[in-house]
Design an enzyme around this catalytic site. Structure first.
Site, PDB file in Angstrom:
ATOM      1  N   HIS A  42       1.004  -1.189   0.119  1.00 59.76           N
ATOM      2  CA  HIS A  42      -0.291  -0.222  -0.400  1.00 59.76           C
ATOM      3  C   HIS A  42       0.730   1.246  -0.175  1.00 59.76           C
ATOM      4  CE1 HIS A  42      -3.306   2.864   2.193  1.00 59.76           C
ATOM      5  NE2 HIS A  42      -4.280   2.080   0.486  1.00 59.76           N
ATOM      6  N   LYS A  76       3.589   4.234  -0.866  1.00 64.02           N
ATOM      7  CA  LYS A  76       3.599   4.748  -2.159  1.00 64.02           C
ATOM      8  C   LYS A  76       4.474   5.873  -2.232  1.00 64.02           C
ATOM      9  CE  LYS A  76      -0.835   5.491  -0.562  1.00 64.02           C
ATOM     10  NZ  LYS A  76      -1.295   4.119  -1.161  1.00 64.02           N
ATOM     11  N   LYS A 127      -3.162  11.055   5.056  1.00 58.49           N
ATOM     12  CA  LYS A 127      -2.664  10.203   6.114  1.00 58.49           C
ATOM     13  C   LYS A 127      -1.166  10.843   7.060  1.00 58.49           C
ATOM     14  CE  LYS A 127      -3.926   6.568   3.764  1.00 58.49           C
ATOM     15  NZ  LYS A 127      -5.101   7.510   3.155  1.00 58.49           N
ATOM     16  N   ASP A 143       3.755  19.180  18.558  1.00 62.38           N
ATOM     17  CA  ASP A 143       4.465  20.306  18.663  1.00 62.38           C
ATOM     18  C   ASP A 143       5.779  20.555  18.642  1.00 62.38           C
ATOM     19  OD1 ASP A 143       3.198  18.476  21.023  1.00 62.38           O
ATOM     20  OD2 ASP A 143       4.970  19.904  21.833  1.00 62.38           O
TER      21      ASP A 143
HETATM   22  C1  LIG Z   1      -8.491   3.790   3.650  1.00 60.52           C
HETATM   23  O1  LIG Z   1      -9.965   3.416   4.228  1.00 60.52           O
HETATM   24  C2  LIG Z   1     -10.562   2.957   3.043  1.00 60.52           C
HETATM   25  C3  LIG Z   1     -11.913   3.285   3.804  1.00 60.52           C
HETATM   26  O2  LIG Z   1     -12.243   2.206   5.237  1.00 60.52           O
HETATM   27  C4  LIG Z   1     -10.604   2.707   2.156  1.00 60.52           C
HETATM   28  O3  LIG Z   1     -11.784   2.663   0.974  1.00 60.52           O
HETATM   29  C5  LIG Z   1      -9.357   2.850   1.578  1.00 60.52           C
HETATM   30  O4  LIG Z   1      -9.134   1.731   0.545  1.00 60.52           O
HETATM   31  C6  LIG Z   1      -7.795   2.240   2.638  1.00 60.52           C
HETATM   32  N1  LIG Z   1      -7.201   2.503   1.817  1.00 60.52           N
HETATM   33  C7  LIG Z   1      -6.481   3.565   1.502  1.00 60.52           C
HETATM   34  C8  LIG Z   1      -6.629   3.187  -0.545  1.00 60.52           C
HETATM   35  O5  LIG Z   1      -6.702   4.468   1.994  1.00 60.52           O
END
Ligand SMILES: *[C@@H]1O[C@H](CO)[C@@H](O)[C@H](O)[C@H]1NC(C)=O
Ligand SMILES: *[C@@H]1O[C@H](CO)[C@@H](O)[C@H](O)[C@H]1NC(C)=O
Ligand SMILES: *[C@@H]1O[C@H](CO)[C@@H](O)[C@H](O)[C@H]1NC(C)=O
Ligand SMILES: *[C@@H]1O[C@H](CO)[C@@H](O)[C@H](O)[C@H]1NC(C)=O
Ligand SMILES: *[C@@H]1O[C@H](CO)[C@@H](O)[C@H](O)[C@H]1NC(C)=O
Length: 487
Positions: free
Chosen positions: A189, A191, A406, A411
């Site tokens: 996941h 990037k 994300k 601080d």
């Molecule tokens: C992050 O969370 C959402 C909602 O649960 C989900 O649809 C998404 O695929 C997740 N991952 C990403 C791509 O950020």
């Protein structure tokens, strides 16, 4: 602070055997004095040797081909703002990607989840796909210019479009699908981009045209910073090594994947001329070589280190597992946030993304967090939802118009990650984060025209979104319930 389970190196094993204490505790065979002295001297010698090796390794990394990379590192906060929204003046993700591609002379390495950079991929006819299509076209031109392109992508699902990956391969790029479902039960996941081993991008944006014009994204581009790029390169090499058929996760990872930059000993260097302490975290734990701070430990470390405030902007927040079964309650992050509020009087603000695909169980947990706020105890917590508006035409674009950020800013530090805040992302899914410690101080030291440090810029972006007309308090159910979590 926890770091990845340290894999003892063979040399450390040898050291343990020579440990004089251990030898004393062993059921003492008769030992001539000379042997004890010899053992003690060997220990001394070995320790000196290890320290020298350590210093040497750090020296190697710091003295890049440009000399000390620390003097030149330039960091830029970049964002994608969905079309039609009036927000912000940060440079765009698109501009940063174009600059990275234009700058490339030797190599481009991209770690990615999936690829849909064109209208053809998403079976749409949106003019706003033009930026994604341009990025793909530039990428396809690189091998002809002598630039080696490597793409690590999560093993595509049966329905995933493959056109971009095929086009990349026929352009001469090397593409490896990393089968994380088999290896860790998650997906790749992460990037990030690495260019010529000296520039990088890390953030929330996928290789998706919508990530440039229809989804709200935030990331960091860092230029001329070989020491940071080399370190991120080690995470890329791990994905790359796992991208061959029948790959298995080495345990321990070979020494050359290990790092000395982590939560405990971050890399200290100037960013835009301002002092900072920086490292990259990685998840899941099995992908962390020796010395690499796990992403969850990094996130909790930033929360634990805050003294005044914690501001979080994250697409989805769930103290549970989102995808793996059986579903589990997973309060690691929720506990850390509550601890900061209750034990240290930290002010917490959490801005969650919401769209029709949001998990319905996210909302009661968000309300529960907000319920801590109380005038008598002075617990300070606010939770809001960020809604990306959509015209009728825009709302027909599949999986778009959402705040996909994300990050967290306190601080003390900025945390720019690639993971949603729920269990699977830290336990199974590959993700990583850039952590930049830059304590609050006087403004204007950023070297970017008085715009403040990177951390301060992130704080400004959070403040902008939080107080914008696009955010709604979690208690204002009418304001959000018809938009969120109703597929
Ligand atoms: C992050 O969370 C959402 C909602 O649960 C989900 O649809 C998404 O695929 C997740 N991952 C990403 C791509 O950020
Ligand atoms: C890197 O530094 C060199 C020398 O200062 C400069 O010419 C170049 O433009 C910088 N590259 C980027 C992408 O900022
Ligand atoms: C470590 O060395 C191996 C073998 O040469 C290589 O395949 C791998 O890419 C290296 N890892 C890193 C992080 O450079
Ligand atoms: C706290 O007090 C203020 C005014 O004194 C009030 O507006 C607010 O609603 C109170 N908040 C809570 C959570 O009770
Ligand atoms: C760093 O400098 C560049 C210009 O060289 C600027 O675009 C960027 O905003 C600056 N970043 C920070 C954090 O000040």
């Amino acid at each position: 602070m926890r770091i990845c389970p340290f894999q003892p190196r063979p040399t450390m094993g040898a050291y343990a055997q020579l440990d004089p204490l251990q030898q004393r505790e062993a059921p003492a065979p008769k030992r001539p004095r000379g042997a004890t002295l010899f053992a003690a001297l060997s220990v001394l010698f070995l320790l000196t040797f290890l320290v020298l090796i350590h210093l040497r390794l750090r020296g190697d990394v710091t003295d890049g081909p440009e000399g000390s990379c620390g003097d030149t590192c330039r960091i830029v906060l970049v964002e994608s703002i969905p079309e039609g929204m009036s927000l912000g003046t940060q440079p765009s993700t698109f501009e940063a990607w174009l600059e990275l591609l234009a700058t490339a002379t030797r190599s481009v390495d991209i770690a990615s989840f999936y690829w849909t950079l064109t209208n053809a991929d998403t079976r749409t006819h949106e003019p706003s796909a033009a930026q994604g299509e341009r990025i793909l076209a530039e990428l396809l031109r690189l091998p002809r210019r002598g630039v080696a392109v490597r793409v690590a992508v999560s093993a595509p699902s049966a329905k995933a479009p493959l056109d971009d990956l095929k086009a990349l391969e026929s352009s001469g790029a090397a593409v490896r699908a990393v089968d994380l479902p088999r290896l860790t039960g998650g997906v790749l996941h992460t990037k990030f981009w690495l260019v010529d081993g000296v520039h990088l991008y890390v953030g929330s944006a996928n290789m998706d045209w919508r990530s440039l014009t229809q989804v709200k994204e935030l990331g960091a581009a860092v230029y001329n910073c070989s020491c940071l790029a080399k370190d991120l390169g080690k995470i890329f090499e791990a994905y790359w090594a796992l991208g061959v058929p029948e790959a298995s996760i080495p345990a321990p990872w070979p020494d050359n994947f290990s790092t000395s930059f982590n939560a405990e000993t971050p890399l200290e260097l100037p960013l835009n001329g301002t002092a900072a302490a920086v490292y990259f975290s990685s998840s899941p734990p099995a992908l962390c070589a020796a010395g690499r701070t796990q992403d969850l430990a990094a996130l909790l470390g930033v929360v634990d280190g805050a003294e005044e405030f914690v501001d979080v902007a994250v697409m989805s927040y769930l103290p549970g597992t989102e995808f793996s079964r059986p579903e589990r309650f997973w309060p690691a992050i929720d506990d850390g946030l509550r601890r900061a509020v209750v034990e240290r009087g930290v002010r917490l603000r959490l801005l969650a993304g919401c769209w029709r695909h949001s998990r319905p169980d996210m909302f009661p947990f968000l309300s529960s967090l907000a319920a801590l706020a109380n005038n008598r105890t002075r617990f300070r917590v606010d939770v809001r939802l960020f809604l990306v508006p959509a015209s009728a035409a825009q709302s027909r674009i599949p999986f778009a118009r959402v705040n996909h950020n994300k990050y967290m800013v306190t601080d003390k530090a900025a945390y720019v990650g690639t993971s949603n805040w729920s269990g699977d992302y830290f336990e199974r899914t590959a993700g990583s984060a850039l952590v930049v410690a830059q304590p609050a101080g006087g403004r204007g030291g950023g070297g970017g025209g008085g715009a403040g440090t990177f951390r301060e810029q992130l704080q400004d972006v959070f403040e902008r979104d939080w107080s914008s007309g696009y955010s709604v308090d979690i208690s204002d159910t009418e304001g959000w319930s018809s938009h969120c979590g109703r597929r």
